[in-house]
Design a protein around this motif. Structure first.
Motif, PDB file in Angstrom:
ATOM      1  N   GLN A   1       1.723   0.517  -7.722  1.00  0.00           N
ATOM      2  CA  GLN A   1       0.320   0.290  -6.734  1.00  0.00           C
ATOM      3  C   GLN A   1      -0.528  -0.433  -8.107  1.00  0.00           C
TER       4      GLN A   1
ATOM      5  N   THR B   1      -2.418  -1.300   7.436  1.00  0.00           N
ATOM      6  CA  THR B   1      -2.815  -0.315   6.521  1.00  0.00           C
ATOM      7  C   THR B   1      -4.224  -1.579   5.761  1.00  0.00           C
TER       8      THR B   1
ATOM      9  N   ASN C   1       0.687  -1.611   0.270  1.00  0.00           N
ATOM     10  CA  ASN C   1       0.066   0.309  -0.016  1.00  0.00           C
ATOM     11  C   ASN C   1       0.230   1.084   0.175  1.00  0.00           C
TER      12      ASN C   1
ATOM     13  N   GLN D   1      -4.553   4.033  -2.123  1.00  0.00           N
ATOM     14  CA  GLN D   1      -5.600   3.355  -2.188  1.00  0.00           C
ATOM     15  C   GLN D   1      -6.840   3.844  -1.240  1.00  0.00           C
TER      16      GLN D   1
ATOM     17  N   MET E   1      -0.178   5.337   1.034  1.00  0.00           N
ATOM     18  CA  MET E   1      -1.533   4.762   1.738  1.00  0.00           C
ATOM     19  C   MET E   1      -3.149   5.525   1.124  1.00  0.00           C
TER      20      MET E   1
ATOM     21  N   VAL F   1      -8.278   0.118   4.460  1.00  0.00           N
ATOM     22  CA  VAL F   1      -8.793   0.602   3.198  1.00  0.00           C
ATOM     23  C   VAL F   1     -10.000   0.040   3.251  1.00  0.00           C
TER      24      VAL F   1
END
Ligand code: 13P
Ligand code: SF4
Length: 326
Positions: free
Chosen positions: A36, A231, A29, A257, A254, A235
């Motif tokens: 990503q 993490t 993340n 996401q 982070m 989400v």
């Protein structure tokens, strides 16, 4: 690199090379947004290790830091595990060596060693059981009350676990991550006071985790607005929140996401300089090279891997890795 990614040429080339090499691409993340976006799976450290173990592909390209790629190799010993830059280390994992653990165990005979996954394979091999930020409290609760615990290496996660479990006979190693230790209580307090309606998502490695719960306890921030989360847990919580604004105390990667998971909430960093330079060592160019040349392969000595695997598998049997860490 964003331009190459944006026009799709880089993305198409990465995907073509991944097919050619029979590779699955995993990204933590905290990776750069373009990494990503091109990955097969994005997640927290344990979710990615488990994805590695389940993967059908013969090769795993791990876009994260070294201890994460090592954990993937421990859980998937028959697969080729590549990391695009092996210098991507971790300041927290570096705070303790296998020799340190052996010396600590000698001072506390009979104690149970609980090691956070942010450790080298050699340190995991000295542990009885591993934990992650999402299951650390469950792992500690699984240890019989009368056994001392040596918890390593993160002091802030250790303090959080001690608080939620009420465990008194737990010794905590004084390690810290330079990125999370830098997100301090004073900064958090100022941000929370300036945005009184915001929710707070706090990673338990943060220097401010204690302050966040103190602010909640003192009524400065309503307790239901403070969430201590891994993490991966962030989400999940981002998908469910109805808050207009969330202040996020963790590494800034982070946010990519979180914003993707819930475009109607504003996610803002508590500290916008909280960037892990190790995570950011994995670049678009290095990922391409890794896929083209099959570099850099991770190896773990079989006897270390076997001992470390026992500690990781014990954790998987105890903890619930999909939970948020509260
Ligand atoms: P997570 O397991 O919550 O993804 O954390 C890993 C990490 O390195 C935090 O800095
Ligand atoms: Fe390690 Fe901290 Fe970077 Fe996470 S953010 S990988 S704990 S140095």
């Amino acid at each position: 690199m964003a331009t190459i990614s944006a026009n799709g040429i880089w993305t198409a080339e990465v995907r073509r090379l991944a097919r050619e090499r029979d590779a699955v691409i995993l990204a933590h993340n905290y990776q750069r947004p373009e990494i990503q976006d091109v990955a097969d799976h994005v997640g927290d450290s344990l979710a990615l290790s488990r994805a590695a173990a389940r993967a059908d592909a013969g090769t795993i390209v791990f876009c994260g830091v070294h201890f994460m790629a090592e954990t993937a190799k421990i859980l998937a010993p028959d697969k080729t595990v590549l990391i695009p830059d092996p210098r991507a280390g971790c300041s927290l994992a570096d705070t303790i060596s296998a020799d340190d653990v052996r010396a600590w165990k000698a001072e506390h005979p009979g104690a149970v060693v609980v090691a956070y996954v942010n450790t080298s394979a050699a340190v995991k091999a000295e542990a009885d059981v591993c934990c992650t930020s999402s299951n650390a409290a469950d792992v500690v609760r699984s240890v019989p009350e009368d056994r001392e615990i040596l918890f390593l290496p993160d002091q802030f996660l250790g303090a959080h676990v001690r608080r939620v479990t009420g465990r008194a006979n737990m010794h905590v190693w004084a390690g810290e991550c330079h990125v999370h230790a830098g997100i301090d209580g004073a900064t958090l307090r100022a941000r929370a006071e300036a945005s009184p309606d915001a929710e707070l998502f706090i990673h338990p490695e943060c220097g401010c985790a204690t302050s966040a719960l103190y602010l909640a306890g003192a009524g400065a921030v309503p307790a239901e607005r403070v969430r201590v989360l891994s993490t991966g847990g962030m989400v999940d919580a981002a998908r469910r929140t109805t808050a207009r604004q969330v202040l996020v105390a963790t590494e800034t990667g982070m946010l990519h996401q979180l914003r993707g998971a819930n475009p109607s909430t504003r996610f803002e960093p508590v500290n916008d300089r909280a960037e892990c330079r190790y995570m950011k060592m994995i670049t678009a160019e290095k990922l391409l090279r890794s896929l083209r040349e099959g570099v850099v392969e991770i190896s773990v000595a079989p006897e270390i891997a076997a001992a470390a695997r026992r500690a990781v598998e014990r954790m998987v049997a105890i903890g619930n890795p999909s939970r948020g860490g509260e």
